[in-house]
Write an enzyme that holds these catalytic residues in place. Structure first.
Site, PDB file in Angstrom:
ATOM      1  N   ARG A  97       0.847  -1.216   0.000  1.00 18.48           N
ATOM      2  CA  ARG A  97       0.000   0.000   0.000  1.00 18.48           C
ATOM      3  C   ARG A  97       0.875   1.257   0.000  1.00 18.48           C
ATOM      4  NH1 ARG A  97       0.419   3.744   2.752  1.00 18.48           N
ATOM      5  NH2 ARG A  97       0.147   2.690   4.737  1.00 18.48           N
ATOM      6  N   GLY A 137      10.479  13.085  -1.446  1.00 19.18           N
ATOM      7  CA  GLY A 137      11.500  13.424  -0.458  1.00 19.18           C
ATOM      8  C   GLY A 137      11.176  14.671   0.321  1.00 19.18           C
ATOM      9  N   GLN A 287     -15.211 -16.280  27.503  1.00 11.50           N
ATOM     10  CA  GLN A 287     -15.566 -14.855  27.605  1.00 11.50           C
ATOM     11  C   GLN A 287     -14.400 -13.946  27.253  1.00 11.50           C
ATOM     12  OE1 GLN A 287     -17.324 -14.032  31.428  1.00 11.50           O
ATOM     13  NE2 GLN A 287     -19.251 -14.986  30.876  1.00 11.50           N
ATOM     14  N   GLU A 371       4.007   9.817   7.718  1.00 13.81           N
ATOM     15  CA  GLU A 371       2.887  10.692   7.324  1.00 13.81           C
ATOM     16  C   GLU A 371       2.344  11.468   8.520  1.00 13.81           C
ATOM     17  OE1 GLU A 371       1.621  11.071   4.305  1.00 13.81           O
ATOM     18  OE2 GLU A 371       2.114   9.287   3.143  1.00 13.81           O
TER      19      GLU A 371
HETATM   20  P1  TGC Z   1       2.136  25.542   9.849  1.00 20.94           P
HETATM   21  O1  TGC Z   1       2.615  26.915  10.262  1.00 20.94           O
HETATM   22  O2  TGC Z   1       1.016  24.934  10.614  1.00 20.94           O
HETATM   23  O3  TGC Z   1       1.761  25.539   8.301  1.00 20.94           O
HETATM   24  C1  TGC Z   1       2.643  25.986   7.296  1.00 20.94           C
HETATM   25  C2  TGC Z   1       1.836  26.217   6.029  1.00 20.94           C
HETATM   26  O4  TGC Z   1       1.272  24.981   5.579  1.00 20.94           O
HETATM   27  C3  TGC Z   1      -0.172  25.060   5.567  1.00 20.94           C
HETATM   28  N1  TGC Z   1      -0.668  23.751   5.997  1.00 20.94           N
HETATM   29  C4  TGC Z   1      -1.257  22.892   5.171  1.00 20.94           C
HETATM   30  N2  TGC Z   1      -1.559  22.964   3.854  1.00 20.94           N
HETATM   31  C5  TGC Z   1      -2.152  21.919   3.290  1.00 20.94           C
HETATM   32  N3  TGC Z   1      -2.423  20.775   3.968  1.00 20.94           N
HETATM   33  C6  TGC Z   1      -2.111  20.647   5.281  1.00 20.94           C
HETATM   34  N4  TGC Z   1      -2.356  19.492   5.932  1.00 20.94           N
HETATM   35  C7  TGC Z   1      -1.519  21.734   5.953  1.00 20.94           C
HETATM   36  N5  TGC Z   1      -1.087  21.960   7.217  1.00 20.94           N
HETATM   37  C8  TGC Z   1      -0.561  23.200   7.225  1.00 20.94           C
HETATM   38  C9  TGC Z   1      -0.498  26.178   6.533  1.00 20.94           C
HETATM   39  O5  TGC Z   1      -1.747  26.766   6.239  1.00 20.94           O
HETATM   40  C10 TGC Z   1       0.649  27.138   6.257  1.00 20.94           C
HETATM   41  O6  TGC Z   1       0.403  27.806   5.016  1.00 20.94           O
HETATM   42  P2  TGC Z   1       0.865  29.333   4.808  1.00 20.94           P
HETATM   43  O7  TGC Z   1       0.393  29.662   3.436  1.00 20.94           O
HETATM   44  O8  TGC Z   1       0.192  30.105   5.918  1.00 20.94           O
HETATM   45  O9  TGC Z   1       2.358  29.325   4.950  1.00 20.94           O
HETATM   46  O10 TGC Z   1       3.410  24.592   9.840  1.00 20.94           O
HETATM   47  P3  TGC Z   1       4.275  24.044  11.021  1.00 20.94           P
HETATM   48  O11 TGC Z   1       5.695  24.262  10.673  1.00 20.94           O
HETATM   49  O12 TGC Z   1       3.761  24.538  12.362  1.00 20.94           O
HETATM   50  O13 TGC Z   1       4.035  22.454  10.930  1.00 20.94           O
HETATM   51  C11 TGC Z   1       2.788  21.930  11.029  1.00 20.94           C
HETATM   52  C12 TGC Z   1       2.874  20.385  11.153  1.00 20.94           C
HETATM   53  C13 TGC Z   1       3.687  19.957  12.362  1.00 20.94           C
HETATM   54  C14 TGC Z   1       1.454  19.919  11.326  1.00 20.94           C
HETATM   55  C15 TGC Z   1       3.477  19.797   9.874  1.00 20.94           C
HETATM   56  O14 TGC Z   1       4.784  20.188   9.729  1.00 20.94           O
HETATM   57  C16 TGC Z   1       3.371  18.291   9.842  1.00 20.94           C
HETATM   58  O15 TGC Z   1       2.358  17.771   9.409  1.00 20.94           O
HETATM   59  N6  TGC Z   1       4.444  17.539  10.243  1.00 20.94           N
HETATM   60  C17 TGC Z   1       4.517  16.096  10.069  1.00 20.94           C
HETATM   61  C18 TGC Z   1       5.475  15.788   8.944  1.00 20.94           C
HETATM   62  C19 TGC Z   1       5.011  14.647   8.078  1.00 20.94           C
HETATM   63  O16 TGC Z   1       3.876  14.235   8.101  1.00 20.94           O
HETATM   64  N7  TGC Z   1       5.914  14.142   7.282  1.00 20.94           N
HETATM   65  C20 TGC Z   1       5.582  13.111   6.356  1.00 20.94           C
HETATM   66  C21 TGC Z   1       6.696  12.866   5.363  1.00 20.94           C
HETATM   67  S1  TGC Z   1       6.188  11.924   3.965  1.00 20.94           S
HETATM   68  C22 TGC Z   1       5.934  10.390   4.544  1.00 20.94           C
HETATM   69  O17 TGC Z   1       5.990  10.100   5.685  1.00 20.94           O
HETATM   70  C23 TGC Z   1       5.607   9.404   3.510  1.00 20.94           C
HETATM   71  S2  TGC Z   1       5.405   7.806   4.071  1.00 20.94           S
HETATM   72  C24 TGC Z   1       4.904   7.192   2.602  1.00 20.94           C
HETATM   73  C25 TGC Z   1       4.390   5.834   2.625  1.00 20.94           C
HETATM   74  O18 TGC Z   1       5.227   4.923   2.506  1.00 20.94           O
HETATM   75  O19 TGC Z   1       3.138   5.677   2.627  1.00 20.94           O
HETATM   76  P1  FAD Z   2      10.828  12.942  15.084  1.00 21.92           P
HETATM   77  O1  FAD Z   2      10.192  14.106  14.414  1.00 21.92           O
HETATM   78  O2  FAD Z   2      12.228  13.071  15.546  1.00 21.92           O
HETATM   79  O3  FAD Z   2       9.901  12.561  16.346  1.00 21.92           O
HETATM   80  C1  FAD Z   2      10.349  11.717  17.395  1.00 21.92           C
HETATM   81  C2  FAD Z   2       9.252  11.684  18.471  1.00 21.92           C
HETATM   82  O4  FAD Z   2       9.032  13.010  18.997  1.00 21.92           O
HETATM   83  C3  FAD Z   2       7.924  11.215  17.901  1.00 21.92           C
HETATM   84  O5  FAD Z   2       7.272  10.400  18.859  1.00 21.92           O
HETATM   85  C4  FAD Z   2       7.136  12.501  17.711  1.00 21.92           C
HETATM   86  O6  FAD Z   2       5.742  12.313  17.815  1.00 21.92           O
HETATM   87  C5  FAD Z   2       7.664  13.339  18.870  1.00 21.92           C
HETATM   88  N1  FAD Z   2       7.555  14.791  18.617  1.00 21.92           N
HETATM   89  C6  FAD Z   2       8.127  15.495  17.583  1.00 21.92           C
HETATM   90  N2  FAD Z   2       7.776  16.788  17.674  1.00 21.92           N
HETATM   91  C7  FAD Z   2       6.972  16.902  18.764  1.00 21.92           C
HETATM   92  C8  FAD Z   2       6.270  18.000  19.371  1.00 21.92           C
HETATM   93  N3  FAD Z   2       6.316  19.239  18.861  1.00 21.92           N
HETATM   94  N4  FAD Z   2       5.554  17.754  20.478  1.00 21.92           N
HETATM   95  C9  FAD Z   2       5.480  16.497  20.995  1.00 21.92           C
HETATM   96  N5  FAD Z   2       6.117  15.431  20.472  1.00 21.92           N
HETATM   97  C10 FAD Z   2       6.833  15.633  19.362  1.00 21.92           C
HETATM   98  N6  FAD Z   2       9.349  10.604   4.724  1.00 21.92           N
HETATM   99  C11 FAD Z   2       9.303  11.135   3.457  1.00 21.92           C
HETATM  100  O7  FAD Z   2       9.512  12.320   3.260  1.00 21.92           O
HETATM  101  N7  FAD Z   2       9.013  10.322   2.394  1.00 21.92           N
HETATM  102  C12 FAD Z   2       8.766   8.996   2.525  1.00 21.92           C
HETATM  103  O8  FAD Z   2       8.491   8.304   1.534  1.00 21.92           O
HETATM  104  C13 FAD Z   2       8.839   8.417   3.838  1.00 21.92           C
HETATM  105  N8  FAD Z   2       8.691   7.070   3.995  1.00 21.92           N
HETATM  106  C14 FAD Z   2       8.906   6.510   5.222  1.00 21.92           C
HETATM  107  C15 FAD Z   2       8.921   5.130   5.360  1.00 21.92           C
HETATM  108  C16 FAD Z   2       9.175   4.536   6.595  1.00 21.92           C
HETATM  109  C17 FAD Z   2       9.252   3.051   6.725  1.00 21.92           C
HETATM  110  C18 FAD Z   2       9.363   5.367   7.745  1.00 21.92           C
HETATM  111  C19 FAD Z   2       9.582   4.750   9.112  1.00 21.92           C
HETATM  112  C20 FAD Z   2       9.362   6.736   7.620  1.00 21.92           C
HETATM  113  C21 FAD Z   2       9.142   7.338   6.371  1.00 21.92           C
HETATM  114  N9  FAD Z   2       9.216   8.732   6.193  1.00 21.92           N
HETATM  115  C22 FAD Z   2       9.140   9.275   4.936  1.00 21.92           C
HETATM  116  C23 FAD Z   2       9.593   9.587   7.315  1.00 21.92           C
HETATM  117  C24 FAD Z   2       8.447   9.889   8.296  1.00 21.92           C
HETATM  118  O9  FAD Z   2       7.524  10.773   7.734  1.00 21.92           O
HETATM  119  C25 FAD Z   2       9.086  10.454   9.575  1.00 21.92           C
HETATM  120  O10 FAD Z   2       9.748   9.388  10.209  1.00 21.92           O
HETATM  121  C26 FAD Z   2       8.041  11.070  10.496  1.00 21.92           C
HETATM  122  O11 FAD Z   2       7.524  12.257   9.939  1.00 21.92           O
HETATM  123  C27 FAD Z   2       8.620  11.383  11.891  1.00 21.92           C
HETATM  124  O12 FAD Z   2       9.870  12.008  11.816  1.00 21.92           O
HETATM  125  P2  FAD Z   2      11.113  11.447  12.684  1.00 21.92           P
HETATM  126  O13 FAD Z   2      11.221   9.989  12.454  1.00 21.92           O
HETATM  127  O14 FAD Z   2      12.276  12.305  12.383  1.00 21.92           O
HETATM  128  O15 FAD Z   2      10.672  11.629  14.199  1.00 21.92           O
END
Ligand code: TGC
Ligand code: FAD
Length: 392
Positions: A97, A137, A287, A371
């Site tokens: 997925r 990325g 149970q 995510e």
């Molecule tokens: P913040 O100040 O809240 O927002 C910055 C700008 O972004 C806008 N925004 C959004 N826009 C669209 N969709 C959303 N969900 C949005 N959330 C925020 C916001 O309106 C603002 O826009 P502007 O125009 O005012 O500048 O940003 P922040 O720096 O406080 O961070 C917010 C936070 C912590 C929620 C965000 O950074 C976050 O979601 N962090 C988690 C990072 C994450 O999810 N990484 C994923 C990496 S990819 C991955 O994991 C792929 S796995 C793939 C797989 O194998 O399935």
């Molecule tokens: P960190 O951000 O260092 O967090 C560590 C811990 O601290 C977590 O428990 C978190 O919840 C907590 N924490 C962080 N900030 C706060 C806060 N403000 N308050 C309270 N607690 C907090 N990324 C991509 O870009 N592309 C991909 O394709 C992708 N694929 C992935 C595939 C796998 C198998 C994995 C494991 C990860 C992948 N990622 C990808 C990365 C993934 O999105 C990150 O691992 C995730 O966003 C968390 O970042 P981190 O691991 O650096 O943890």
């Protein structure tokens, strides 16, 4: 070879809420998973290998760009169909997925939404067939939950951009033909760039030793003075909102996908409990095991309703990012909890690869982190309901 006996739970007759097209799409995916994925997935997981032979089948069931318009090679389906496809694939395995959701939501989506018409025509049809595979990325070694702090950057060199930096934990990276890379320009503004394999200075070392998501290839993206043609910039959206917009789509798919993993664990545990005799009766007649199973079906049913409603809102373009966060967080946590409980119902057999549960459980440990972690999604809900951001 094991036979996949999965029977989907539908305790509240939720099929009544689906259209005939939804059911057809789901049934095609379910059949494919039973026929092509289930027989090989345990072996791939044990060997920690991405099963490339599934790519053409994934493309055929619409797993790559199901909601992308047909003119660009997509299937032109709605968001509930996309969700059901993710549900059925993750019912088989979260790693597969992952490959599908990265390709659809994190590679095709930004090209479709933020790219030029030339980019759409050049890349989307080949991504829909799996002829080209992509990765996304965003995460860096020092910037995971806080991607806005990224240091990967590009400079305007006149006739091209010069890209430097590194991304980590990138799904599909080791084999991807192209990467959507998020980087800052000289003014610190975030843009997406299409970086192609073969560009000088671009490497993708594989990440090994994962106990989770072993069927998904994970790697780094390293950029050492990579010359990126200017026409590879995604011009239509910039700022952190651009990658976060892609994440909304992927997190939505994960909410459905996690439900699939939970359904598989429940179905496996229910079947086993009815057949396993201890103290002269099926353990399903005790149970304690009934408590586990009854709580599982209750949580699955609640998550099914939540997810279906989210799909309706997304179809109507009324969904908020915070609503998606709630569903991703709830459903992944629910699935992980069910996997742990289901594993216990199977006793010692639950730790073997003869059943899917332990694989689901280990996979979900990644899904609960990527995510946006479980904590980050809670903080998104907290910020949404109170108006105060607790991140910074
Ligand atoms: P913040 O100040 O809240 O927002 C910055 C700008 O972004 C806008 N925004 C959004 N826009 C669209 N969709 C959303 N969900 C949005 N959330 C925020 C916001 O309106 C603002 O826009 P502007 O125009 O005012 O500048 O940003 P922040 O720096 O406080 O961070 C917010 C936070 C912590 C929620 C965000 O950074 C976050 O979601 N962090 C988690 C990072 C994450 O999810 N990484 C994923 C990496 S990819 C991955 O994991 C792929 S796995 C793939 C797989 O194998 O399935
Ligand atoms: P960190 O951000 O260092 O967090 C560590 C811990 O601290 C977590 O428990 C978190 O919840 C907590 N924490 C962080 N900030 C706060 C806060 N403000 N308050 C309270 N607690 C907090 N990324 C991509 O870009 N592309 C991909 O394709 C992708 N694929 C992935 C595939 C796998 C198998 C994995 C494991 C990860 C992948 N990622 C990808 C990365 C993934 O999105 C990150 O691992 C995730 O966003 C968390 O970042 P981190 O691991 O650096 O943890």
């Amino acid at each position: 070879m094991k036979t996949d006996l999965f029977e989907a739970p539908d305790y509240y007759n939720l099929d009544d809420l689906l259209s005939e097209e939804h059911k057809l799409v789901r049934s095609a995916c379910r059949d494919w998973v039973k026929r092509e994925l289930s027989p090989i997935i345990e072996d791939s997981a044990q060997r920690a290998e991405f099963p490339k032979k599934l790519l053409s089948g994934l493309a055929e069931i619409g797993a790559f760009g199901s909601y992308i318009p047909e003119e660009y090679g997509g299937a032109g389906l709605d968001q509930i169909s996309y969700g059901l496809i993710m549900q059925e694939i993750e019912r088989g395995d979260s790693g597969i997925r992952s490959t599908a959701s990265v390709q659809s939501s994190l590679v095709m989506y930004p090209i479709w939404k933020y790219g030029t018409e030339v980019q759409r025509k050049k890349y989307l049809p080949a991504l829909a067939t799996g002829e080209l595979m992509g990765c996304f990325g965003l995460t860096e070694p020092d910037h995971g939950s806080n991607p806005g702090g990224m240091v990967t950057n590009f400079r305007d060199m006149g006739d091209h951009f010069l890209l430097n930096g590194a991304k980590m934990w990138i799904s599909n990276a080791p084999f991807a033909d192209l990467a959507i890379v998020w980087a800052k320009n000289e003014e610190g503004r975030i843009y997406g760039l299409i970086v192609e394999r073969g560009m000088e200075g671009f490497t993708t070392p594989e990440t090994h030793n994962k106990w989770s998501l072993r069927t998904s290839a994970t790697g780094e993206l390293i950029f050492d003075n990579v010359k990126v043609p200017k026409e590879n910039l995604l011009p239509e959206k910039s700022g952190l909102g651009a990658p976060l917009g892609c994440l909304d789509s992927a997190r939505y798919g994960i909410a459905w996908g996690a439900l699939g993993a939970a359904m598989d664990c429940y179905d496996t545990a229910l079947r086993y409990a009815k057949e396993r005799i201890q103290f002269g009766k099926p353990i399903a007649a005790t149970q304690l095991q009934q408590k586990k199973l009854a709580e599982m079906i209750t949580e699955i049913t609640k998550a099914q309703l939540l997810t279906w409603r989210l799909g309706v809102l997304r179809n109507e373009d009324r969904v908020t990012s915070a609503q998606i966060s709630m569903a991703k967080r709830n459903n992944v946590d629910m699935a992980l909890h069910i996997a742990r409980e289901a594993r216990q119902v199977l006793g010692a057999m639950g730790i073997t690869g003869d059943y899917s549960i332990m694989r689901h459980m280990m996979n979900l440990e990644s899904v609960v982190t990527y995510e946006g972690t479980h904590d980050i999604h809670l903080l998104i809900t907290g910020a949404d309901i109170t108006g105060f951001s607790a991140f910074k």
